[in-house]
Design a protein around this motif. Structure first.
Motif, PDB file in Angstrom:
ATOM      1  N   ILE A   1     -18.354 -26.993   5.903  1.00  7.51           N
ATOM      2  CA  ILE A   1     -17.451 -26.100   5.883  1.00  7.51           C
ATOM      3  C   ILE A   1     -16.510 -25.830   7.326  1.00  7.51           C
ATOM      4  N   ALA A   2     -15.311 -25.811   7.180  1.00  7.53           N
ATOM      5  CA  ALA A   2     -14.570 -25.439   8.224  1.00  7.53           C
ATOM      6  C   ALA A   2     -13.757 -24.133   7.891  1.00  7.53           C
ATOM      7  N   TRP A   3     -13.975 -23.137   8.764  1.00  5.35           N
ATOM      8  CA  TRP A   3     -13.369 -21.833   8.578  1.00  5.35           C
ATOM      9  C   TRP A   3     -11.889 -21.926   9.086  1.00  5.35           C
ATOM     10  N   ALA A   4     -11.049 -21.178   8.253  1.00  2.41           N
ATOM     11  CA  ALA A   4      -9.496 -21.029   8.919  1.00  2.41           C
ATOM     12  C   ALA A   4      -9.594 -20.203  10.054  1.00  2.41           C
ATOM     13  N   GLY A   5      -8.880 -20.640  11.309  1.00  2.00           N
ATOM     14  CA  GLY A   5      -9.034 -19.651  12.485  1.00  2.00           C
ATOM     15  C   GLY A   5      -7.507 -19.262  12.917  1.00  2.00           C
ATOM     16  N   ARG A   6      -7.370 -18.639  13.801  1.00  2.00           N
ATOM     17  CA  ARG A   6      -6.222 -18.402  14.314  1.00  2.00           C
ATOM     18  C   ARG A   6      -5.447 -19.359  15.317  1.00  2.00           C
ATOM     19  N   GLY A   7      -3.986 -19.278  15.309  1.00  2.00           N
ATOM     20  CA  GLY A   7      -3.437 -20.386  16.029  1.00  2.00           C
ATOM     21  C   GLY A   7      -3.437 -21.776  15.334  1.00  2.00           C
ATOM     22  N   GLY A   8      -3.890 -21.785  14.091  1.00  2.00           N
ATOM     23  CA  GLY A   8      -3.747 -22.986  13.427  1.00  2.00           C
ATOM     24  C   GLY A   8      -5.196 -23.872  13.562  1.00  2.00           C
ATOM     25  N   ASN A   9      -5.739 -23.469  14.355  1.00  2.00           N
ATOM     26  CA  ASN A   9      -7.070 -24.311  14.559  1.00  2.00           C
ATOM     27  C   ASN A   9      -8.286 -23.663  13.585  1.00  2.00           C
ATOM     28  N   ALA A  10      -8.859 -24.709  13.087  1.00  2.00           N
ATOM     29  CA  ALA A  10     -10.283 -24.441  12.563  1.00  2.00           C
ATOM     30  C   ALA A  10     -11.377 -23.909  13.296  1.00  2.00           C
ATOM     31  N   LEU A  11     -12.518 -23.355  12.630  1.00  2.00           N
ATOM     32  CA  LEU A  11     -13.562 -23.119  13.141  1.00  2.00           C
ATOM     33  C   LEU A  11     -14.765 -23.556  12.699  1.00  2.00           C
ATOM     34  N   PRO A  12     -15.700 -24.415  13.201  1.00  2.00           N
ATOM     35  CA  PRO A  12     -16.894 -24.898  12.529  1.00  2.00           C
ATOM     36  C   PRO A  12     -17.634 -24.043  11.932  1.00  2.00           C
ATOM     37  N   GLY A  13     -18.038 -24.546  10.574  1.00  2.00           N
ATOM     38  CA  GLY A  13     -18.833 -23.915   9.701  1.00  2.00           C
ATOM     39  C   GLY A  13     -20.307 -24.630   9.547  1.00  2.00           C
ATOM     40  N   PRO A  14     -21.102 -23.925   8.448  1.00  2.00           N
ATOM     41  CA  PRO A  14     -22.453 -24.391   8.192  1.00  2.00           C
ATOM     42  C   PRO A  14     -22.302 -25.767   7.426  1.00  2.00           C
ATOM     43  N   ASP A  15     -23.349 -26.561   7.170  1.00  2.00           N
ATOM     44  CA  ASP A  15     -23.387 -27.748   6.325  1.00  2.00           C
ATOM     45  C   ASP A  15     -23.450 -26.946   4.974  1.00  2.00           C
ATOM     46  N   ILE A  16     -23.022 -28.056   4.319  1.00  2.00           N
ATOM     47  CA  ILE A  16     -23.021 -27.817   2.516  1.00  2.00           C
ATOM     48  C   ILE A  16     -24.267 -28.366   2.057  1.00  2.00           C
ATOM     49  N   VAL A  17     -25.139 -27.697   1.315  1.00  2.00           N
ATOM     50  CA  VAL A  17     -26.178 -28.030   0.595  1.00  2.00           C
ATOM     51  C   VAL A  17     -25.600 -28.663  -0.831  1.00  2.00           C
ATOM     52  N   GLY A  18     -24.614 -28.264  -1.431  1.00  2.00           N
ATOM     53  CA  GLY A  18     -24.049 -28.862  -2.699  1.00  2.00           C
ATOM     54  C   GLY A  18     -23.343 -27.981  -3.204  1.00  2.00           C
ATOM     55  N   PHE A  19     -22.446 -28.346  -4.270  1.00  2.00           N
ATOM     56  CA  PHE A  19     -21.508 -27.652  -4.956  1.00  2.00           C
ATOM     57  C   PHE A  19     -21.892 -27.603  -6.502  1.00  2.00           C
ATOM     58  N   ASP A  20     -22.397 -26.585  -7.241  1.00  2.00           N
ATOM     59  CA  ASP A  20     -22.624 -26.687  -8.507  1.00  2.00           C
ATOM     60  C   ASP A  20     -21.409 -26.330  -9.606  1.00  2.00           C
ATOM     61  N   PRO A  21     -20.997 -27.693 -10.148  1.00  2.00           N
ATOM     62  CA  PRO A  21     -19.799 -27.764 -10.896  1.00  2.00           C
ATOM     63  C   PRO A  21     -20.213 -26.686 -12.317  1.00  2.00           C
ATOM     64  N   GLU A  22     -21.411 -26.381 -12.585  1.00  2.00           N
ATOM     65  CA  GLU A  22     -21.438 -25.498 -13.604  1.00  2.00           C
ATOM     66  C   GLU A  22     -21.192 -24.405 -13.240  1.00  2.00           C
ATOM     67  N   GLU A  23     -21.945 -23.687 -12.311  1.00  2.00           N
ATOM     68  CA  GLU A  23     -21.595 -22.368 -11.785  1.00  2.00           C
ATOM     69  C   GLU A  23     -20.523 -22.052 -11.055  1.00  2.00           C
ATOM     70  N   GLY A  24     -19.797 -23.149 -10.484  1.00  2.00           N
ATOM     71  CA  GLY A  24     -18.602 -23.286  -9.497  1.00  2.00           C
ATOM     72  C   GLY A  24     -19.046 -22.674  -8.434  1.00  2.00           C
ATOM     73  N   VAL A  25     -20.192 -22.576  -7.586  1.00  2.00           N
ATOM     74  CA  VAL A  25     -20.356 -22.294  -6.347  1.00  2.00           C
ATOM     75  C   VAL A  25     -20.707 -23.264  -5.484  1.00  2.00           C
ATOM     76  N   PHE A  26     -20.543 -22.988  -4.141  1.00  2.00           N
ATOM     77  CA  PHE A  26     -20.984 -23.843  -3.073  1.00  2.00           C
ATOM     78  C   PHE A  26     -22.418 -22.867  -2.480  1.00  2.00           C
ATOM     79  N   ARG A  27     -23.249 -24.113  -2.206  1.00  2.00           N
ATOM     80  CA  ARG A  27     -24.538 -23.493  -1.527  1.00  2.00           C
ATOM     81  C   ARG A  27     -24.721 -23.909  -0.147  1.00  2.00           C
ATOM     82  N   LEU A  28     -24.841 -22.926   0.952  1.00  2.00           N
ATOM     83  CA  LEU A  28     -24.964 -23.671   2.281  1.00  2.00           C
ATOM     84  C   LEU A  28     -26.340 -23.621   2.919  1.00  2.00           C
ATOM     85  N   ALA A  29     -26.208 -24.562   4.077  1.00  4.15           N
ATOM     86  CA  ALA A  29     -27.572 -24.626   4.301  1.00  4.15           C
ATOM     87  C   ALA A  29     -28.177 -23.698   5.396  1.00  4.15           C
TER      88      ALA A  29
END
Length: 307
Positions: free
Chosen positions: A135-163
């Motif tokens: 994940i990269a979070w939207a930050g101020r000034g146009g720069n992104a902020l580092p986020g966590p790793d993604i375990v996966g995305f469930d297309p049935e439930e439509g959700v992200f699961r993070l590490a």
């Protein structure tokens, strides 16, 4: 001929009724985006946000002067496995563009799970489902902020699961990117007479490659940069010609999307009739790049740009 609207799109976006294409070939088209009525609209020749797409042997053009409302080919991360080769693009405001799709946290289920909204593509069932991405979070000034790793995305439930447990407070906007890069091979294209020939505003990575392309200013005027890069991209064996206006640079290097020094590879590029071969938008980018064999034409022959 005379398209005053966008022509072809390979979309990576889906909903409950439609899924993106599994494999796409866009090849052998001649797309004339000339507006002949005087009421030109913003339009794109070929837009790609779907995985596993090849764009080849197309001609995308505007007759006469370059039209600032026209984009030739637009690619959008997080689409991966994209090959763009042997296309001729001329007379466009932007010849070839790479951009990043963004989404938002729509609904938080717990500290590691959320449902997204916005323009993030939902991957097909049985695909990568963003496993191992970040994940990269939207930050101020146009720069992104580092986020966590993604375990996966469930297309049935439509959700992200993070590490890792995440405090979602204030973290609404987001993008996703692959540490290995998007696997983009952009090569052997000819781009000429465009006011912004190439703009790559992407996360990139080790597998983002822009190579063996021919870039010429042609008759376009007011060109600020032939190739502007923001992200980790390998630039090799490209030829730049005619970018000789006083305030023009052939290759413009920006900080990465986190505001840091990108991991760049810049090798064996040739600069002919260019006022300024390389410009860095922040100090240290060129010094940190892996670079060799970059040459500029002089009256005496060729000069090395290694330093």
């Amino acid at each position: 001929v005379n398209f005053n609207t966008s022509a072809i799109e390979a979309s990576g976006f889906s909903n409950d009724l439609n899924l993106p294409a599994g494999n796409t070939l866009i090849t052998g088209n001649a797309i004339d985006l000339t507006c002949v009525r005087g009421d030109g609209k913003a339009r794109t020749g070929i837009a790609v946000s779907a995985d596993d797409t090849t764009v080849s042997d197309n001609q995308i053009y505007v007759r006469g002067e370059a039209d600032p409302l026209v984009k030739g080919i637009v690619l959008q991360e997080p689409a991966r496995n994209i090959v763009v080769h042997d296309n001729l693009i001329r007379g466009c405001g932007i010849g070839l563009s790479g951009a990043v799709a963004s989404g938002r946290v729509e609904h938080v289920l717990d500290g590691r799970t959320f449902r997204p909204g916005g323009a993030l593509p939902w991957p097909r069932r049985g695909t990568h489902c963003y496993r191992g991405w970040r994940i990269a979070w939207a930050g101020r000034g146009g720069n992104a902020l580092p986020g966590p790793d993604i375990v996966g995305f469930d297309p049935e439930e439509g959700v992200f699961r993070l590490a890792a447990e995440t405090d979602f407070t204030g973290k609404t906007g987001l993008s996703v990117y692959a540490p290995q890069g998007p696997a983009w091979a952009l090569h052997h294209n000819t781009i000429t007479n465009c006011t912004q020939p190439v703009t790559l505003d992407v996360f990139g990575g080790p597998t983002a490659v822009f190579s063996d392309n021919l870039l010429a200013r042609g008759e376009a005027s007011g060109v600020k940069a032939a190739v502007a890069v923001r992200g980790a991209v390998q630039l090799s064996d490209n030829q730049f010609a005619g970018f000789d206006e006083a305030d023009c640079t052939a290759l413009l290097l920006h900080p990465d999307r986190f505001g840091g020094i990108p991991r760049l590879v810049c090798r064996n590029n040739l600069f002919s009739l260019c006022a300024t071969p390389i410009t860095e938008a922040a100090p240290g980018i060129w010094a940190a790049a892996v670079r060799d064999g970059n040459l500029i034409a002089t009256q005496a022959g060729w000069a090395d740009l290694a330093t």
